[in-house]
Design a protein around this motif. Structure first.
Motif, PDB file in Angstrom:
ATOM      1  N   PHE A 149       0.836  -1.205   0.000  1.00 43.98           N
ATOM      2  CA  PHE A 149       0.000   0.000   0.000  1.00 43.98           C
ATOM      3  C   PHE A 149       0.872   1.257   0.000  1.00 43.98           C
ATOM      4  CE2 PHE A 149      -2.184   3.179   2.820  1.00 43.98           C
ATOM      5  CZ  PHE A 149      -3.090   3.640   1.873  1.00 43.98           C
ATOM      6  N   ILE A 150       1.906   1.272   0.838  1.00 43.77           N
ATOM      7  CA  ILE A 150       2.779   2.447   0.896  1.00 43.77           C
ATOM      8  C   ILE A 150       3.544   2.615  -0.417  1.00 43.77           C
ATOM      9  CG2 ILE A 150       4.685   3.551   2.125  1.00 43.77           C
ATOM     10  CD1 ILE A 150       1.984   3.321   3.649  1.00 43.77           C
ATOM     11  N   GLU A 151       4.005   1.519  -0.995  1.00 45.27           N
ATOM     12  CA  GLU A 151       4.681   1.601  -2.293  1.00 45.27           C
ATOM     13  C   GLU A 151       3.741   2.156  -3.359  1.00 45.27           C
ATOM     14  OE1 GLU A 151       6.079  -2.285  -3.191  1.00 45.27           O
ATOM     15  OE2 GLU A 151       7.601  -2.304  -1.604  1.00 45.27           O
ATOM     16  N   TYR A 152       2.503   1.687  -3.336  1.00 44.81           N
ATOM     17  CA  TYR A 152       1.521   2.161  -4.315  1.00 44.81           C
ATOM     18  C   TYR A 152       1.254   3.653  -4.145  1.00 44.81           C
ATOM     19  CZ  TYR A 152      -2.966   2.938  -6.591  1.00 44.81           C
ATOM     20  OH  TYR A 152      -3.980   3.450  -7.364  1.00 44.81           O
ATOM     21  N   MET A 153       1.109   4.081  -2.901  1.00 45.64           N
ATOM     22  CA  MET A 153       0.812   5.494  -2.663  1.00 45.64           C
ATOM     23  C   MET A 153       1.994   6.375  -3.053  1.00 45.64           C
ATOM     24  SD  MET A 153      -2.302   5.480  -1.868  1.00 45.64           S
ATOM     25  CE  MET A 153      -2.281   7.276  -1.879  1.00 45.64           C
ATOM     26  N   ALA A 154       3.217   5.924  -2.808  1.00 45.99           N
ATOM     27  CA  ALA A 154       4.387   6.703  -3.228  1.00 45.99           C
ATOM     28  C   ALA A 154       4.405   6.835  -4.752  1.00 45.99           C
ATOM     29  CB  ALA A 154       5.673   6.041  -2.733  1.00 45.99           C
ATOM     30  N   TRP A 155       4.087   5.739  -5.439  1.00 46.20           N
ATOM     31  CA  TRP A 155       4.025   5.783  -6.906  1.00 46.20           C
ATOM     32  C   TRP A 155       2.911   6.731  -7.357  1.00 46.20           C
ATOM     33  CZ3 TRP A 155      -0.118   4.638 -10.027  1.00 46.20           C
ATOM     34  CH2 TRP A 155       0.150   4.649 -11.407  1.00 46.20           C
ATOM     35  N   LYS A 156       1.724   6.619  -6.755  1.00 44.60           N
ATOM     36  CA  LYS A 156       0.572   7.420  -7.161  1.00 44.60           C
ATOM     37  C   LYS A 156       0.831   8.915  -6.942  1.00 44.60           C
ATOM     38  CE  LYS A 156      -4.485   7.205  -6.921  1.00 44.60           C
ATOM     39  NZ  LYS A 156      -4.811   8.632  -6.895  1.00 44.60           N
ATOM     40  N   LEU A 157       1.529   9.232  -5.857  1.00 42.91           N
ATOM     41  CA  LEU A 157       1.818  10.629  -5.548  1.00 42.91           C
ATOM     42  C   LEU A 157       3.057  11.135  -6.284  1.00 42.91           C
ATOM     43  CD1 LEU A 157       1.138  10.444  -1.720  1.00 42.91           C
ATOM     44  CD2 LEU A 157      -0.249  11.695  -3.381  1.00 42.91           C
ATOM     45  N   GLY A 158       3.802  10.216  -6.893  1.00 37.94           N
ATOM     46  CA  GLY A 158       5.015  10.599  -7.603  1.00 37.94           C
ATOM     47  C   GLY A 158       6.134  11.049  -6.687  1.00 37.94           C
TER      48      GLY A 158
END
Length: 267
Positions: A48-57
């Motif tokens: 989830f944290i990896e995904y959010m970092a990707w989504k937020l750039g």
């Protein structure tokens, strides 16, 4: 250590939302609020944290906490080299300098005298004192601190102080519903729906034994391991015993119970 490209997640990580956690995290990041993620082993906290970092750039720096980790491991230290001594920033300091998301995984594994170093970064100050260097670092405007842990492993010796807990907003994760978990296993591994459904049923059966011989149930991560083995040509029952049963228990009676569940589901 100043090159942010090495921390950037370029490919979209697979993550299937279970509720409104994506929107809530985005709101927390917009306000630069620190975030705590709690949940059992292998339920998707780190993904989830990896995904959010990707989504937020935003760049992501992950630290796997352990009982031997010192404050210097997080903040930095002086090192000797051919020219004398030089300062080397730790991962927390790097994240604060460059505006990364710093993710402290399994924070309760670290000693409490180590984790207090994060306190000035989690309130209105947003600063990190580098006492050995004589520097007070003001965190980059994009910096955010995220921690995670498994409440099931809490004890008097391994728990966060209230003075630490109350500096964070929080998410409580759990294993997904059977339908959602089936979809996750399908999409993560490429196996068919019928097989994913059987694997999830085994996972559910094992989780019902938590507190009755098992300290922790079969994680979604282990279900994807079993699916990967099956897709690679391993016979389903053997793959399940290898990936789902043998890693989680040494108790002969529990193994027999889970092996019987596998035999029944894959009959």
């Amino acid at each position: 250590m100043s090159d942010t490209t090495q921390y950037t997640i370029k490919e979209k990580p697979f993550y299937q939302a279970q509720g409104d956690e994506v929107e809530l995290y985005e709101a927390a990041y917009a306000a630069r609020l620190p975030v705590m993620v709690k949940g059992p082993t292998g339920c998707g906290k780190s993904r989830f944290i990896e995904y959010m970092a990707w989504k937020l750039g935003k760049p992501l720096i992950t630290v796997a906490c352990n009982e031997d980790m010192t404050a210097s491991d997080l903040v930095g230290r002086y090192l000797l080299d051919a020219n004398g001594t030089r300062w080397l920033d730790g991962p927390l300091t790097v994240a604060a300098r460059i505006g990364a998301i710093c993710y402290l995984d399994e924070i309760v594994e670290a000693r409490q005298d180590t984790t207090v170093v994060i306190h000035p970064l989690t309130d209105h100050r947003r600063t990190l004192p580098l006492d050995k260097k004589g520097e007070l670092l003001e965190a980059h405007e994009d910096f955010q601190l995220v921690i995670s842990y498994n409440p099931g492993y809490q004890s008097l010796m391994k728990d966060l102080k209230q003075s630490t807990k109350q500096r964070f907003t929080g998410f409580e994760f759990d294993y997904p519903s059977e339908a959602t978990e089936t979809s996750i296993v399908e999409k993560e591994t490429g196996i068919d729906h019928a097989l994913a459904t059987k694997l999830v049923k085994i996972g559910t059966a094992a989780r019902n034994l938590k507190g009755h011989g098992l300290d922790e149930g079969i994680s979604t991560r282990l279900l994807t391991y079993a699916a990967t083995l099956i897709k690679g040509g391993i016979e389903p029952k053997a793959a399940c015993r290898m990936a789902l049963v043998r890693p989680i228990t040494d108790d002969a009676d529990i193994r027999v119970t889970l092996d019987h569940a596998i035999d029944t589901i894959f009959a």
